[in-house]
Structure formats: C-alpha cells, structure tokens
Design a protein around this motif. Structure first.
Motif, PDB file in Angstrom:
ATOM      1  N   PRO A 158      13.150  -5.132  35.904  1.00 20.09           N
ATOM      2  CA  PRO A 158      11.693  -5.290  35.960  1.00 20.09           C
ATOM      3  C   PRO A 158      11.204  -6.233  34.855  1.00 20.09           C
ATOM      4  CG  PRO A 158      12.242  -3.193  34.937  1.00 20.09           C
ATOM      5  CD  PRO A 158      13.540  -3.825  35.342  1.00 20.09           C
ATOM      6  N   VAL A 159      10.899  -7.452  35.216  1.00 21.26           N
ATOM      7  CA  VAL A 159      10.433  -8.440  34.240  1.00 21.26           C
ATOM      8  C   VAL A 159       8.969  -8.156  33.911  1.00 21.26           C
ATOM      9  CG1 VAL A 159      10.057 -10.893  33.788  1.00 21.26           C
ATOM     10  CG2 VAL A 159      12.055 -10.146  35.118  1.00 21.26           C
ATOM     11  N   GLU A 160       8.656  -8.154  32.635  1.00 18.40           N
ATOM     12  CA  GLU A 160       7.292  -7.876  32.201  1.00 18.40           C
ATOM     13  C   GLU A 160       6.286  -8.786  32.916  1.00 18.40           C
ATOM     14  OE1 GLU A 160       7.218  -8.348  28.002  1.00 18.40           O
ATOM     15  OE2 GLU A 160       8.182  -6.421  27.574  1.00 18.40           O
ATOM     16  N   GLY A 161       5.183  -8.185  33.337  1.00 17.70           N
ATOM     17  CA  GLY A 161       4.128  -8.952  33.980  1.00 17.70           C
ATOM     18  C   GLY A 161       4.336  -9.234  35.444  1.00 17.70           C
ATOM     19  N   THR A 162       5.430  -8.741  36.030  1.00 18.61           N
ATOM     20  CA  THR A 162       5.686  -8.961  37.453  1.00 18.61           C
ATOM     21  C   THR A 162       5.548  -7.644  38.219  1.00 18.61           C
ATOM     22  OG1 THR A 162       8.078  -8.508  37.454  1.00 18.61           O
ATOM     23  CG2 THR A 162       7.351 -10.702  36.739  1.00 18.61           C
ATOM     24  N   GLY A 163       5.658  -7.730  39.536  1.00 14.27           N
ATOM     25  CA  GLY A 163       5.458  -6.558  40.387  1.00 14.27           C
ATOM     26  C   GLY A 163       6.411  -5.427  40.110  1.00 14.27           C
ATOM     27  N   LEU A 164       7.651  -5.737  39.766  1.00  8.84           N
ATOM     28  CA  LEU A 164       8.627  -4.678  39.516  1.00  8.84           C
ATOM     29  C   LEU A 164       8.337  -3.927  38.221  1.00  8.84           C
ATOM     30  CD1 LEU A 164      12.019  -6.260  40.652  1.00  8.84           C
ATOM     31  CD2 LEU A 164      10.591  -4.593  41.855  1.00  8.84           C
ATOM     32  N   ALA A 165       7.468  -4.456  37.374  1.00  9.59           N
ATOM     33  CA  ALA A 165       7.082  -3.773  36.140  1.00  9.59           C
ATOM     34  C   ALA A 165       5.740  -3.056  36.280  1.00  9.59           C
ATOM     35  CB  ALA A 165       7.009  -4.768  34.987  1.00  9.59           C
ATOM     36  N   ALA A 166       5.162  -3.059  37.483  1.00  9.77           N
ATOM     37  CA  ALA A 166       3.899  -2.350  37.700  1.00  9.77           C
ATOM     38  C   ALA A 166       4.163  -0.854  37.755  1.00  9.77           C
ATOM     39  CB  ALA A 166       3.251  -2.823  39.000  1.00  9.77           C
ATOM     40  N   VAL A 167       3.445  -0.071  36.964  1.00 10.22           N
ATOM     41  CA  VAL A 167       3.614   1.385  36.910  1.00 10.22           C
ATOM     42  C   VAL A 167       2.521   1.998  37.789  1.00 10.22           C
ATOM     43  CG1 VAL A 167       3.726   3.403  35.417  1.00 10.22           C
ATOM     44  CG2 VAL A 167       4.618   1.205  34.618  1.00 10.22           C
ATOM     45  N   LEU A 168       2.938   2.626  38.892  1.00 14.52           N
ATOM     46  CA  LEU A 168       2.024   3.007  39.965  1.00 14.52           C
ATOM     47  C   LEU A 168       2.219   4.464  40.382  1.00 14.52           C
ATOM     48  CD1 LEU A 168       2.802  -0.148  42.144  1.00 14.52           C
ATOM     49  CD2 LEU A 168       0.802   0.151  40.649  1.00 14.52           C
ATOM     50  N   THR A 169       1.219   5.015  41.055  1.00 16.56           N
ATOM     51  CA  THR A 169       1.319   6.361  41.633  1.00 16.56           C
ATOM     52  C   THR A 169       1.597   6.213  43.124  1.00 16.56           C
ATOM     53  OG1 THR A 169      -1.088   6.338  41.874  1.00 16.56           O
ATOM     54  CG2 THR A 169      -0.182   7.444  39.931  1.00 16.56           C
ATOM     55  N   SER A 170       2.739   5.654  43.444  1.00 17.84           N
ATOM     56  CA  SER A 170       3.018   5.201  44.805  1.00 17.84           C
ATOM     57  C   SER A 170       3.410   6.322  45.753  1.00 17.84           C
ATOM     58  CB  SER A 170       4.131   4.151  44.773  1.00 17.84           C
ATOM     59  OG  SER A 170       3.762   3.053  43.973  1.00 17.84           O
ATOM     60  N   ARG A 171       3.108   6.121  47.023  1.00 22.75           N
ATOM     61  CA  ARG A 171       3.524   7.005  48.108  1.00 22.75           C
ATOM     62  C   ARG A 171       4.026   6.160  49.289  1.00 22.75           C
ATOM     63  NH1 ARG A 171       3.086   9.844  44.194  1.00 22.75           N
ATOM     64  NH2 ARG A 171       2.148  11.933  44.093  1.00 22.75           N
ATOM     65  N   GLY A 172       3.147   5.804  50.233  1.00 20.54           N
ATOM     66  CA  GLY A 172       3.572   5.040  51.394  1.00 20.54           C
ATOM     67  C   GLY A 172       3.869   3.590  51.045  1.00 20.54           C
TER      68      GLY A 172
END
Length: 609
Positions: A466-480
């Motif tokens: 997860p590169v900082e500032g990219t989508g893979l580093a977004a911390v989310l409350t994900s479901r679907g």
C-alpha cells in the motif's frame, strides 16, 4: 465420483454435521475455537497483534513510500462522495447495524458505459417510520470520469433497510433489471427502457420478508430464463433485538470483551430459490430443489456458477460462522448438497469460518474455477483449489494468502487481472464489525485498508504494497465491492460501499502497457438474453484463460457482466471459444485487440457505433 476423503476432513465433517448443537460448539472449543464465539462469529484462536514499524495495527498501517501504484481513490472527483451510506446507530450495539450493503454495476440505459447502484441501509427510527429513510443511489456514468445520482428520477431509491443487489435481465427484453435484498420486503426493479424502473416484486412473488442478503441470478433449469436465489441471514426483530450483557445474551463476547450479539446464538433465516415462470412471476421451489437451508445457516453471499464444467450452473452459498453450501446441479430441477464431500463446507482445519464474500476465478489458467472466501479477523481466508469433478482443497497457506489475511475482517472480494498480464489477481476490501476494535489491543482496527494480491503465474500470490496516498492505503469501513471497467479503457476498477461513509472508487492507474480484450455477450432465443451462465475461453500469448458471466459472489454485490481478458504483450488473439448457456459452442475470430466486442449468440461479432 471422487470426493475429499482426507481422514481429518471426514472426521471433523461428521462431528460437525449438526454444527449448531451444543456438543459441536464444545468440540470447537477443543479445536482452537476461542471462548465465547458461540455468541459471535466463528474465528480461529486469538492471534497475536501484527503491528507496523510505527506500532500501528497492520490493518490501518504497513504503508510504503514508493512502489507500484495500482489504484487512485477518486470518489470525490467522480461525484460519488455526494452520497453517504447509513446503517444503524454509531455505536453498533446490534448485528443488523454492522453488516453493511452492496454495490451493483449496471448499464441501465444501454449506452455501453457501466453505471453504479449503491444499496443503502437504514436506522431503527426510519424503519419504524419515525425518520426519513436513507436512499440508495444510482449514479449515471457521464462518460467523462464523473457520475450523477439519478436514483430519485429512476425510482430505485429503495427506502428500506438494504443489503444486497444483483443485476440480471430476468424478462429477456434486453434491458438489465435490479433485485435488491432488504431487512423487510425485497425489491425487484423492472427496467422500463426509459431511464426509470418499476418495483414489481409483489406481483412477481419475490418480496419475501425478514432479512435477506446475498443474491444471484442463474438459469438453473436451462429453459433460457433467469431464476433467482436469495440467501437469508438471521431471523430478526427490531422490537426484540439481542442485547449484549443481558441475561439471555451474557455470552456475547470477543476476546473477553462484551460485543454485539450474533450471528451465533441467533436463529438463522432460510434461503429461497425462485423459478422464473416466464410471465413476470416466479415460484418458490426452494424445498423441491433442495436448497432451502434446512440447517438455518447464516447466508451472506451466493453465486450460480458452473463448478464442474458440465454446462449447468451450480450454486455456492457462503455462510457466516456455519459451514458453506455447495449444491451440484443435477439437471432435473434439483441440486445435490455436496458441501462436506467436496471440501467446500469447512476450511483445511475442518472448521467452519465466518464467510462473508466469494471470489470466483480460474487463477491458474487451467480451465477450473477456484474459490476464495473472506472471513472474520483472527482467521485466515481460505483459498479452495478446484481439483476437478467438484473437489476442492484449501491451499491458502501454500499460496501465501493465509498469514497476511488473519488480522483483517474481509467482505467484498474478487479475482480480476488488474495489470492485464493474463493472470487473475485477487482483491479484497475490509472493515471490522466491533467498534471496540480501536480500543483494545487486538491488533486490528474498525476501519481497514483493502488488500491486493498479485498472481505469480498461478503458483502463488504476493502482496502489492500500500503506497502512501494511493487507493491501497485508504483506510475504510468497507463492505460491498463490485469490479469492472468503468471508464472503458481496458483497466478493471472497483467500487466499494463503505459503512456510514461515502463510497470509494478505486480507479485503476497501473502503469502496465499490456493489451486486453472485452466482450459484451448477447444470448440467443434459448439462452438468457444477458448471457448469464456463458463461459469464454481465450488463447493468446500461449496462455488459455477462462471468464464466466455471472451475477453475485462478492459480498452482496454484482460486478461487470462483460468478460475481460488481459493478454500481456500479445497483439493478437489466437482463439476464442464461447460456450453459451444453452450449450451452443461458438468460435470467434478477433480482428484486433484493446477493444470491446459485442457478440450475438450464433451470429458472431456485431457492428458497433
């Protein structure tokens, strides 16, 4: 027919045939099941905290300064952040407030661009009519990287406590329809061909009631019309919710801390299979077909998919904290429950998991569909290798997917080729259900980052950092989560429905220069019009790949129905064979790459504007 005969597998399967009995729960306590799990979710034993260099739990850390950039999170830029998901009260004291909702990708206006349907939840007050109901969103694709919410105009706001969605053209009129599962009555939104929909669920006989979750469309009896399967979760009452700490629910604990109750300890809700009568109505054939869930398990995801390559769609059901179901299509309108015998009911330890989402794909490029499941934190996520003839072996540890997944609580998941190298990668989105995850030293967090695993030519997977500032580093409350080529540029993107938050749009910006091909399939008179159930085999660069058209799988979500193939450096495709739902096999010759082709069954490639 060979089935899994591993002694440990069979012994545990036999011991847990009645998995919800007290004796079985006690047996699981002896096999590593953590104390108190009978009132919560099935997990492995408590796992040591995994922290990054800055002492953050790895679920919200582990970021790197540099590396390959795959996704940029562009929801705000795209106009999606104008909408917010809502699910219960902030403290999440009850299970109905924690499960979250799905995403449906649908080209509702047939303009060749995917639109986005986001299911919304509700609150106790709205459910009882004391407050306005949260609305679902239908974001129209403006073809310029932005989207506009047209749910009110389209008539698909739902205004009920929503969970799942599946896209399918159930009346074969050439326009995709929406089925939305709710706590309460479900919706069947019929596409009116003019940008609007009409809820015909009551007339069609598919409203059900109580708590429905994962949904899938499929023509199980081969009559050319899509049938509907709806998974049930917990039989629930807002007026009598299970309150943690009360005398009746004193056992609702996780790692010794009081948490919301369920699903274990609560009554399960049955599953339903609806046969399409061809006149706008459906008949509930669950019992006759053998898929009614007599065990009362907790269904969260489902998919009609041909697992044993006999041309008939089988049925997968991912169950939370109870064994999974694999129903083999017998071709006579009924299914054989081979869940235990196939090796799919339990993980490699002979233990049921808290299954949330299903990823389906031929990641080894050998013509067999493999299956991956997201599960609860404190548990690894199983990868079920298809050994042929509907036999599966859990090889998560051998594939490097197990240890890295344990701290995460996974939901939506899918196999897709993010870099178009010809090998399907794996993507999962995550988020905890216990608000206390941020307060206690469990090594996990309430909001969590997604995970992407790169496929090493069908042998193993490696973590994409997860590169900082990219989508893979977004911390989310994900479901679907649903995936698809939202910008028609040959790259697979992902849309994520986040609890009590705006959605995330992971735009694929991978720097690869690989080539690709996509298909829009149109079934003939004996197949479903939207070609659900079709399978495409494509050979390029010496590699033969498989893609299937299906609706469902990823937690309560429905993805791009267009088969997509990355073909690496190849500039031509050697062979394409389509197996249509009615059994017709058709070879297609492609004149070029890096484009979509519309194929009409029996008529080949069609001209496009």
């Amino acid at each position: 027919m060979f089935r899994n005969t591993d002694p440990h597998h069979l012994l545990h399967a036999a011991a847990c045939w009645s998995i919800l009995t007290l004796s079985c729960l006690a047996a699981h306590a002896q096999t590593g099941q953590q104390p108190g799990a009978m009132g919560g979710s099935s997990t492995g034993a408590a796992h040591a905290a995994v922290l990054d260099a800055e002492k953050r739990p790895i679920t919200a850390g582990g970021f790197v300064k540099t590396g390959p950039i795959v996704f940029q999170e562009v929801a705000a830029k795209a106009g999606l952040a104008t909408w917010t998901h809502k699910m219960g009260a902030p403290d999440k004291n009850f299970i109905i407030e924690t499960v979250g909702s799905g995403v449906g990708l649908i080209d509702y206006d047939n303009d060749g661009w995917l639109d986005i349907y986001l299911v919304n939840g509700s609150t106790d007050e709205a459910y009882m009519g004391k407050a306005p109901a949260p609305h679902a969103a239908l974001f129209h694709n403006n073809h310029d990287g932005t989207f506009t919410d047209v749910a009110a105009k389209a008539g698909v706001q739902n205004d009920r406590w929503g969970f799942g969605v599946a896209v399918g053209d159930y009346d074969n009129d050439g326009w995709p329809d929406l089925y939305v599962s709710n706590f309460g009555s479900n919706r069947l939104f019929h596409n009116n061909h003019d940008g609007t929909f009409t809820d015909v669920a009551e007339k069609a006989g598919v409203t059900l009631g109580n708590w429905s979750t994962g949904v899938t469309w499929g023509d199980y009896d081969g009559d050319g019309k899509l049938d509907l399967f709806v998974a049930g979760y917990v039989h629930y009452s807002i007026a009598d919710q299970p309150e943690s700490g009360s005398k009746a629910f004193s056992y609702c604990q996780f790692r010794g801390e009081k948490v919301m109750c369920g699903p274990r300890g609560l009554k399960g809700e049955g599953d339903h299979l609806f046969h399409n009568n061809g006149d706008g109505t459906f008949t509930d054939v669950s019992l006759k077909a053998g898929v009614s869930d007599k065990n009362g398990y907790y269904g969260l995801a489902a998919a009609f998919i041909d697992i044993n390559n006999d041309g008939k769609p089988d049925l997968l059901v991912a169950n939370d904290s109870t064994p999974n179901y694999l129903y083999l299509n017998k071709g006579d309108g009924t299914f054989e429950d081979i869940s235990y015998a196939s090796g799919y009911a339990l993980n490699k330890d002979g233990r049921e998991t808290a299954s949330m989402g299903i990823a389906i794909g031929d990641y080894r490029n050998n013509g067999l569909l493999d299956i991956y499941h997201t599960t609860f934190s404190d548990d690894y996520k199983p990868l079920y290798r298809n050994d042929g003839d509907a036999n599966f072996t859990d090889i998560a540890y051998e594939s490097n997917l197990a240890e890295v997944s344990i701290p995460f609580l996974g939901w939506g998941t899918a196999f897709f080729d993010y870099d178009n190298d010809g090998w399907k990668d794996l993507f999962t989105v995550n988020g905890h259900v216990y608000r206390g995850a941020d307060r206690f030293p469990w090594g996990t967090t309430y909001a969590q980052r997604p995970q992407l695993f790169h496929n090493i030519k069908g042998t193993k997977f490696e973590v994409v950092p997860p590169v900082e500032g990219t989508g893979l580093a977004a911390v989310l409350t994900s479901r679907g989560m649903a995936f698809g080529d939202l910008f028609n540029n040959g790259k697979i993107d992902a849309v994520i429905n986040n609890m009590d938050s705006p959605p995330a749009l992971m735009r694929n910006v991978a720097a690869d220069k690989n080539h690709w091909v996509g298909f829009h399939l149109i079934g003939g008179p004996k197949s479903p019009r939207d070609a659900i159930g079709a399978s495409v085999a494509l050979t390029a660069n010496g590699v033969k790949q498989r893609e299937d058209v299906y609706a469902g799988g990823s937690f309560s979500s429905s993805s791009d129905p267009r088969p997509h193939f990355g073909i690496g450096p190849a500039t031509r495709v050697d062979k394409v064979e389509i197996r249509w739902p009615d059994g017709l096999r058709e070879d297609i010759t492609l004149p070029a790459v890096d484009r979509f082709y519309t194929v009409l069954e029996g008529k080949g490639i069609q001209p496009t504007n």
